[in-house]
Design an enzyme around this catalytic site. Structure first.
Site, PDB file in Angstrom:
ATOM      1  N   GLY A 121       0.602  -1.161  -0.273  1.00 33.36           N
ATOM      2  CA  GLY A 121       0.066   0.179  -0.160  1.00 33.36           C
ATOM      3  C   GLY A 121       1.011   1.568   0.013  1.00 33.36           C
ATOM      4  O   GLY A 121       0.250   2.161   0.314  1.00 33.36           O
ATOM      5  N   ASN A 176       1.423   3.263  -2.599  1.00 38.37           N
ATOM      6  CA  ASN A 176       0.797   3.582  -3.519  1.00 38.37           C
ATOM      7  C   ASN A 176      -0.851   4.751  -2.575  1.00 38.37           C
ATOM      8  O   ASN A 176      -0.879   5.707  -3.156  1.00 38.37           O
ATOM      9  CB  ASN A 176       0.493   3.650  -4.646  1.00 38.37           C
ATOM     10  CG  ASN A 176       1.197   3.033  -6.150  1.00 38.37           C
ATOM     11  OD1 ASN A 176       1.612   4.510  -6.446  1.00 38.37           O
ATOM     12  ND2 ASN A 176       2.110   2.045  -6.302  1.00 38.37           N
ATOM     13  N   LEU A 210      -4.637  -6.688  -7.484  1.00 32.81           N
ATOM     14  CA  LEU A 210      -4.152  -8.206  -8.125  1.00 32.81           C
ATOM     15  C   LEU A 210      -4.399  -8.626  -8.599  1.00 32.81           C
ATOM     16  O   LEU A 210      -4.629  -9.984  -9.092  1.00 32.81           O
ATOM     17  CB  LEU A 210      -2.853  -8.964  -7.366  1.00 32.81           C
ATOM     18  CG  LEU A 210      -1.053  -8.364  -6.747  1.00 32.81           C
ATOM     19  CD1 LEU A 210      -0.853  -9.048  -6.548  1.00 32.81           C
ATOM     20  CD2 LEU A 210      -0.717  -7.450  -8.098  1.00 32.81           C
ATOM     21  N   LYS A 211      -6.245  -8.397  -8.526  1.00 40.00           N
ATOM     22  CA  LYS A 211      -7.594  -9.187  -9.324  1.00 40.00           C
ATOM     23  C   LYS A 211      -8.301  -8.623 -10.342  1.00 40.00           C
ATOM     24  O   LYS A 211      -7.908  -7.524 -10.072  1.00 40.00           O
ATOM     25  CB  LYS A 211      -8.050  -9.786  -8.039  1.00 40.00           C
ATOM     26  CG  LYS A 211      -7.532 -10.557  -6.740  1.00 40.00           C
ATOM     27  CD  LYS A 211      -7.577 -11.673  -6.995  1.00 40.00           C
ATOM     28  CE  LYS A 211      -6.873 -12.796  -6.256  1.00 40.00           C
ATOM     29  NZ  LYS A 211      -6.711 -14.301  -6.341  1.00 40.00           N
ATOM     30  N   LEU A 212      -8.592  -9.565 -10.819  1.00 35.78           N
ATOM     31  CA  LEU A 212      -9.226  -8.620 -11.907  1.00 35.78           C
ATOM     32  C   LEU A 212     -10.822  -8.453 -11.410  1.00 35.78           C
ATOM     33  O   LEU A 212     -11.469  -8.627 -10.623  1.00 35.78           O
ATOM     34  CB  LEU A 212      -9.852 -10.359 -12.595  1.00 35.78           C
ATOM     35  CG  LEU A 212     -10.572  -9.475 -14.958  1.00 35.78           C
ATOM     36  CD1 LEU A 212      -9.437  -8.194 -14.781  1.00 35.78           C
ATOM     37  CD2 LEU A 212     -10.842 -10.622 -15.234  1.00 35.78           C
ATOM     38  N   ASN A 234      -5.856   2.104 -13.011  1.00 38.63           N
ATOM     39  CA  ASN A 234      -5.199   1.495 -12.421  1.00 38.63           C
ATOM     40  C   ASN A 234      -3.505   2.339 -12.796  1.00 38.63           C
ATOM     41  O   ASN A 234      -3.564   3.011 -13.559  1.00 38.63           O
ATOM     42  CB  ASN A 234      -4.781   0.392 -13.028  1.00 38.63           C
ATOM     43  CG  ASN A 234      -4.001  -1.038 -12.588  1.00 38.63           C
ATOM     44  OD1 ASN A 234      -3.824  -1.137 -11.405  1.00 38.63           O
ATOM     45  ND2 ASN A 234      -3.474  -1.501 -13.627  1.00 38.63           N
ATOM     46  N   HIS A 288       0.352   1.005 -12.638  1.00 32.32           N
ATOM     47  CA  HIS A 288       1.446  -0.140 -13.701  1.00 32.32           C
ATOM     48  C   HIS A 288       2.928   0.306 -13.879  1.00 32.32           C
ATOM     49  O   HIS A 288       2.352   1.777 -13.923  1.00 32.32           O
ATOM     50  CB  HIS A 288       0.606  -0.797 -15.298  1.00 32.32           C
ATOM     51  CG  HIS A 288       2.002  -2.272 -15.687  1.00 32.32           C
ATOM     52  ND1 HIS A 288       1.068  -2.986 -14.781  1.00 32.32           N
ATOM     53  CD2 HIS A 288       2.250  -2.022 -16.266  1.00 32.32           C
ATOM     54  CE1 HIS A 288       1.926  -3.626 -15.821  1.00 32.32           C
ATOM     55  NE2 HIS A 288       2.833  -3.367 -15.979  1.00 32.32           N
ATOM     56  N   ASP A 303      -4.722  -4.319 -18.026  1.00 36.85           N
ATOM     57  CA  ASP A 303      -3.625  -3.336 -18.613  1.00 36.85           C
ATOM     58  C   ASP A 303      -3.992  -2.852 -19.296  1.00 36.85           C
ATOM     59  O   ASP A 303      -3.031  -2.319 -20.096  1.00 36.85           O
ATOM     60  CB  ASP A 303      -1.919  -4.142 -18.274  1.00 36.85           C
ATOM     61  CG  ASP A 303      -1.873  -4.192 -17.099  1.00 36.85           C
ATOM     62  OD1 ASP A 303      -2.377  -3.299 -16.230  1.00 36.85           O
ATOM     63  OD2 ASP A 303      -1.133  -5.146 -16.556  1.00 36.85           O
ATOM     64  N   GLU A 349       5.918   6.597  -8.853  1.00 36.75           N
ATOM     65  CA  GLU A 349       4.652   6.303  -9.126  1.00 36.75           C
ATOM     66  C   GLU A 349       3.728   7.288  -8.172  1.00 36.75           C
ATOM     67  O   GLU A 349       2.357   7.909  -7.988  1.00 36.75           O
ATOM     68  CB  GLU A 349       4.343   4.354  -8.424  1.00 36.75           C
ATOM     69  CG  GLU A 349       4.314   3.794  -9.606  1.00 36.75           C
ATOM     70  CD  GLU A 349       4.234   2.399  -8.905  1.00 36.75           C
ATOM     71  OE1 GLU A 349       3.226   1.548  -8.652  1.00 36.75           O
ATOM     72  OE2 GLU A 349       5.407   1.902  -9.629  1.00 36.75           O
TER      73      GLU A 349
END
Ligand code: GRF
Length: 215
Positions: free
Chosen positions: A11, A13, A82-84, A99, A101, A142, A171
Site C-alpha cells: 500500500g 501508493n 492483483l485481482k480482476l 489503475n 502499472h 492493463d 508512481e
C-alpha cells in the site's frame, strides 16, 4: 471527490494518496478495500482512520459495488490490486476507475505481469526507459486507455529491485497528481482524439505520451 482504493499489498501508493488527498484538496480517500488479510494497505488505512472493507470474494461484483456505493465512492483507484475487477463494477465506474502499472504500457502488461516479473521483462528487453502508467480500467488487464505516464531511466547495472524502487518513487508522484487532476475535472475521463484519455498539464510531474512505446 470521494476516492475508493483497492489494494492487495503493502500500500505504498495508497499512502501517497492518503498523504496527498487532504483538505483543501478536492479529493479524499473514503474507503480502502483489500482482498488480503493483514496486508500493509489495511494498516495504513486504519492509521489514517479511513474505512476499510475486506474483499472476501474478488469475483463478487455485487458485494464490491455495494461497498463502494455505501461509502459514496465516485472514483476508484486500483493501487497494487492483483485481482480482476468484475465487469459489472468496471461498467458502473466507466471512466472513473484508474489503475497504476509499473511499466510503460502497452508494453510489459497483461495477465501475470505484475511485481518483479514486470521489471525482469523490462531489463530482459534491453529497454533504456521504463516508468509508471496510469490508465483507465477496462475488462482486460492493463489494456484500458492510458491517462498518464512518466519516463524513468533504466540504468546499466539495474536489478529488478533497483529499477522497481526508481519506478515506485515516481508512481508515488504520478498517481496522486492524476487523482487530484481527475477530482478537479470532476467528471468521468474520456478518450480524446489522439488516443489518450485526457491530458494532465497542470501538475508538474505528469507527462502524457500517446503511445506508451518505449523502444
Ligand atoms: C506498484 O508497483 C503498482 O504499480 C503495482 O503494484 C505495486 C503496488 O505497490 N500495480 P504498493 O502496494 O502500492 O506498495
Amino acid at each position: 471527490m470521494r476516492v475508493g482504493v483497492l489494494a492487495s499489498g503493502s500500500g505504498s501508493n495508497l499512502q501517497a494518496l492518503l498523504d496527498a488527498c487532504r483538505p483543501p484538496q478536492p479529493a479524499e480517500v473514503a474507503l480502502v478495500a483489500c482482498n488480503v488479510e493483514g496486508a500493509g494497505a489495511v494498516a495504513r488505512a486504519e492509521r489514517a482512520r479511513v474505512a476499510t472493507w475486506h474483499i472476501a470474494d474478488p469475483a463478487d461484483g455485487d458485494a464490491l459495488l455495494g461497498a463502494l456505493r455505501a461509502h459514496g465512492v465516485e472514483l476508484v483507484v486500483l493501487a497494487g490490486y492483483l485481482k480482476l475487477v468484475p465487469a459489472t463494477v468496471v461498467a458502473a465506474y466507466d471512466g472513473r476507475m484508474l489503475n497504476i502499472h509499473p511499466a510503460l504500457l502497452p508494453s510489459f502488461g497483461g495477465k501475470g505481469m505484475y511485481g518483479r516479473r514486470v521489471h525482469e521483462a523490462v531489463l530482459a528487453s534491453g529497454a533504456t526507459v521504463s516508468g509508471p502508467t496510469v490508465h483507465l480500467v477496462t475488462a482486460e488487464y492493463d489494456r484500458g486507455p492510458i491517462v498518464a505516464q512518466w519516463p524513468v531511466p533504466v540504468l546499466p547495472h539495474d536489478t529488478p529491485e533497483t529499477l522497481r524502487d526508481r519506478v515506485l518513487a515516481m508512481e508515488h508522484q504520478l498517481l496522486p497528481a492524476v487523482v487530484l487532476a481527475a477530482a478537479r475535472a470532476g467528471r468521468p475521463l474520456r478518450l480524446t482524439a489522439d488516443g489518450t484519455a485526457f491530458a494532465v498539464t497542470a501538475a508538474p510531474v505528469v507527462a502524457t505520451m500517446a503511445t506508451g512505446e518505449n523502444g
